[in-house]
Design a protein around this motif. Structure first.
Motif, PDB file in Angstrom:
ATOM      1  N   ASN A  13     -10.686   0.162 -12.245  1.00  0.00           N
ATOM      2  CA  ASN A  13      -9.244   0.525 -11.333  1.00  0.00           C
ATOM      3  C   ASN A  13      -9.162   1.556 -10.042  1.00  0.00           C
ATOM      4  O   ASN A  13      -8.234   1.173  -9.820  1.00  0.00           O
ATOM      5  CB  ASN A  13      -8.344  -0.049 -12.380  1.00  0.00           C
TER       6      ASN A  13
ATOM      7  N   PHE B 226      -5.937  -2.687   5.534  1.00  0.00           N
ATOM      8  CA  PHE B 226      -5.447  -2.761   3.126  1.00  0.00           C
ATOM      9  C   PHE B 226      -6.140  -4.352   3.252  1.00  0.00           C
ATOM     10  O   PHE B 226      -5.802  -4.998   4.003  1.00  0.00           O
ATOM     11  CB  PHE B 226      -4.521  -1.984   2.927  1.00  0.00           C
TER      12      PHE B 226
ATOM     13  N   THR C 125       0.779  -0.736   0.572  1.00  0.00           N
ATOM     14  CA  THR C 125       0.407  -0.228   0.169  1.00  0.00           C
ATOM     15  C   THR C 125       0.451   1.072   0.218  1.00  0.00           C
ATOM     16  O   THR C 125       0.428   2.449   0.248  1.00  0.00           O
ATOM     17  CB  THR C 125      -1.041  -0.121   0.797  1.00  0.00           C
TER      18      THR C 125
ATOM     19  N   SER D 179      -8.543   2.973  -7.421  1.00  0.00           N
ATOM     20  CA  SER D 179      -8.635   2.555  -6.271  1.00  0.00           C
ATOM     21  C   SER D 179      -9.561   2.996  -4.897  1.00  0.00           C
ATOM     22  O   SER D 179     -10.504   4.421  -5.525  1.00  0.00           O
ATOM     23  CB  SER D 179      -7.243   3.258  -5.550  1.00  0.00           C
TER      24      SER D 179
ATOM     25  N   LEU E 226      -0.095   7.127  -5.287  1.00  0.00           N
ATOM     26  CA  LEU E 226      -1.021   7.640  -6.593  1.00  0.00           C
ATOM     27  C   LEU E 226       0.215   9.142  -7.219  1.00  0.00           C
ATOM     28  O   LEU E 226       1.508   9.979  -6.500  1.00  0.00           O
ATOM     29  CB  LEU E 226      -1.654   9.508  -5.056  1.00  0.00           C
TER      30      LEU E 226
ATOM     31  N   ARG F 188     -16.823  -0.277 -10.153  1.00  0.00           N
ATOM     32  CA  ARG F 188     -16.640  -1.995 -10.931  1.00  0.00           C
ATOM     33  C   ARG F 188     -17.659  -2.261 -11.705  1.00  0.00           C
ATOM     34  O   ARG F 188     -16.922  -3.518 -12.790  1.00  0.00           O
ATOM     35  CB  ARG F 188     -16.507  -2.834  -9.237  1.00  0.00           C
TER      36      ARG F 188
ATOM     37  N   PRO G 210      -0.911   5.926   0.246  1.00  0.00           N
ATOM     38  CA  PRO G 210      -1.780   6.312  -0.967  1.00  0.00           C
ATOM     39  C   PRO G 210      -0.496   5.737  -1.829  1.00  0.00           C
ATOM     40  O   PRO G 210       0.044   6.829  -2.230  1.00  0.00           O
ATOM     41  CB  PRO G 210      -3.101   5.947  -1.079  1.00  0.00           C
TER      42      PRO G 210
ATOM     43  N   ARG H 292      -5.721  -6.717  -3.391  1.00  0.00           N
ATOM     44  CA  ARG H 292      -6.459  -5.879  -4.418  1.00  0.00           C
ATOM     45  C   ARG H 292      -6.313  -6.988  -4.874  1.00  0.00           C
ATOM     46  O   ARG H 292      -6.248  -7.992  -4.704  1.00  0.00           O
ATOM     47  CB  ARG H 292      -5.293  -5.367  -5.522  1.00  0.00           C
TER      48      ARG H 292
ATOM     49  N   LEU I 110      -7.066   7.963  -6.674  1.00  0.00           N
ATOM     50  CA  LEU I 110      -7.857   7.314  -5.408  1.00  0.00           C
ATOM     51  C   LEU I 110      -9.725   8.185  -5.223  1.00  0.00           C
ATOM     52  O   LEU I 110      -9.458   9.474  -4.641  1.00  0.00           O
ATOM     53  CB  LEU I 110      -7.256   7.525  -3.606  1.00  0.00           C
TER      54      LEU I 110
ATOM     55  N   LEU J 130     -11.552   3.042  -1.273  1.00  0.00           N
ATOM     56  CA  LEU J 130     -11.350   3.316   0.249  1.00  0.00           C
ATOM     57  C   LEU J 130     -12.794   3.348   1.108  1.00  0.00           C
ATOM     58  O   LEU J 130     -13.463   4.374   0.978  1.00  0.00           O
ATOM     59  CB  LEU J 130     -10.431   4.337   1.473  1.00  0.00           C
TER      60      LEU J 130
ATOM     61  N   ASP K 216     -10.935  -1.487  -2.122  1.00  0.00           N
ATOM     62  CA  ASP K 216      -9.145  -1.855  -1.752  1.00  0.00           C
ATOM     63  C   ASP K 216      -8.988  -1.459  -0.237  1.00  0.00           C
ATOM     64  O   ASP K 216      -8.010  -2.474   0.445  1.00  0.00           O
ATOM     65  CB  ASP K 216      -8.659  -0.898  -2.303  1.00  0.00           C
TER      66      ASP K 216
END
Length: 155
Positions: free
Chosen positions: A105, A150, A9, A107, A22, A96, A20, A153, A76, A109, A129
């Motif tokens: 895809n 976490f 992560t 990310s 990014l 999704r 994250p 994935r 994110l 939280l 995720d």
């Protein structure tokens, strides 16, 4: 029961929360119907954790419209579970299931007041995720955020 891991992560922010990974300039979208929670999470991601720009939405429907316009900027999504008219779980499922691979895809939280075993299963099945319980956490008290749980994935 569930294999939670922070191994993939990113970096540690110094307060026990994985940062994250990014790309520079990517925005964190925070989706929560409570303005106080949005402000606390925004402060964390824009100042304490990763110095990324932050965009806010008050529900999943608003966030989805914003994502459709700004998909190239968002890296994110941090979303509350309980909102209306579109809940965080519904919002996640919409992402999704979208035909656009960038949505599938993204990310994601998920924040929840409490995390129960059935909620964890639902979130995992939907493709979350990471999960963070707000109840009893320092998040609600504007304190350093406790370690995130976490998930591996999904494949």
């Amino acid at each position: 029961m569930y294999n939670f891991s922070a191994a993939n992560t990113g970096h540690d922010s110094g307060i026990g929360v994985p940062r994250p990974e990014l790309p520079p300039g990517k925005t964190v979208m925070i989706v929560d119907d409570q303005v106080t929670i949005r402000r606390i999470v925004a402060s964390y991601f824009s100042h304490q954790a990763c110095s990324h720009p932050v965009e806010q939405a008050f529900d999943g429907a608003t966030a989805l419209m914003s994502l459709r316009i700004n998909i190239e900027r968002i890296g994110l999504v941090v979303s509350d579970w309980e909102m209306s008219p579109v809940t965080g779980l519904q919002f996640l499922r919409l992402l999704r299931a979208d035909k656009d691979e960038r949505f599938r895809n993204m990310s994601f939280l998920m924040l929840a007041d409490r995390l129960t075993e059935p909620q964890i299963r639902l979130a995992m099945t939907a493709g979350v995720d990471a999960l963070l319980a707000k109840e009893g956490s320092a998040l609600a008290n504007d304190q350093p955020v406790p370690p995130l749980q976490f998930l591996q994935r999904r494949v």
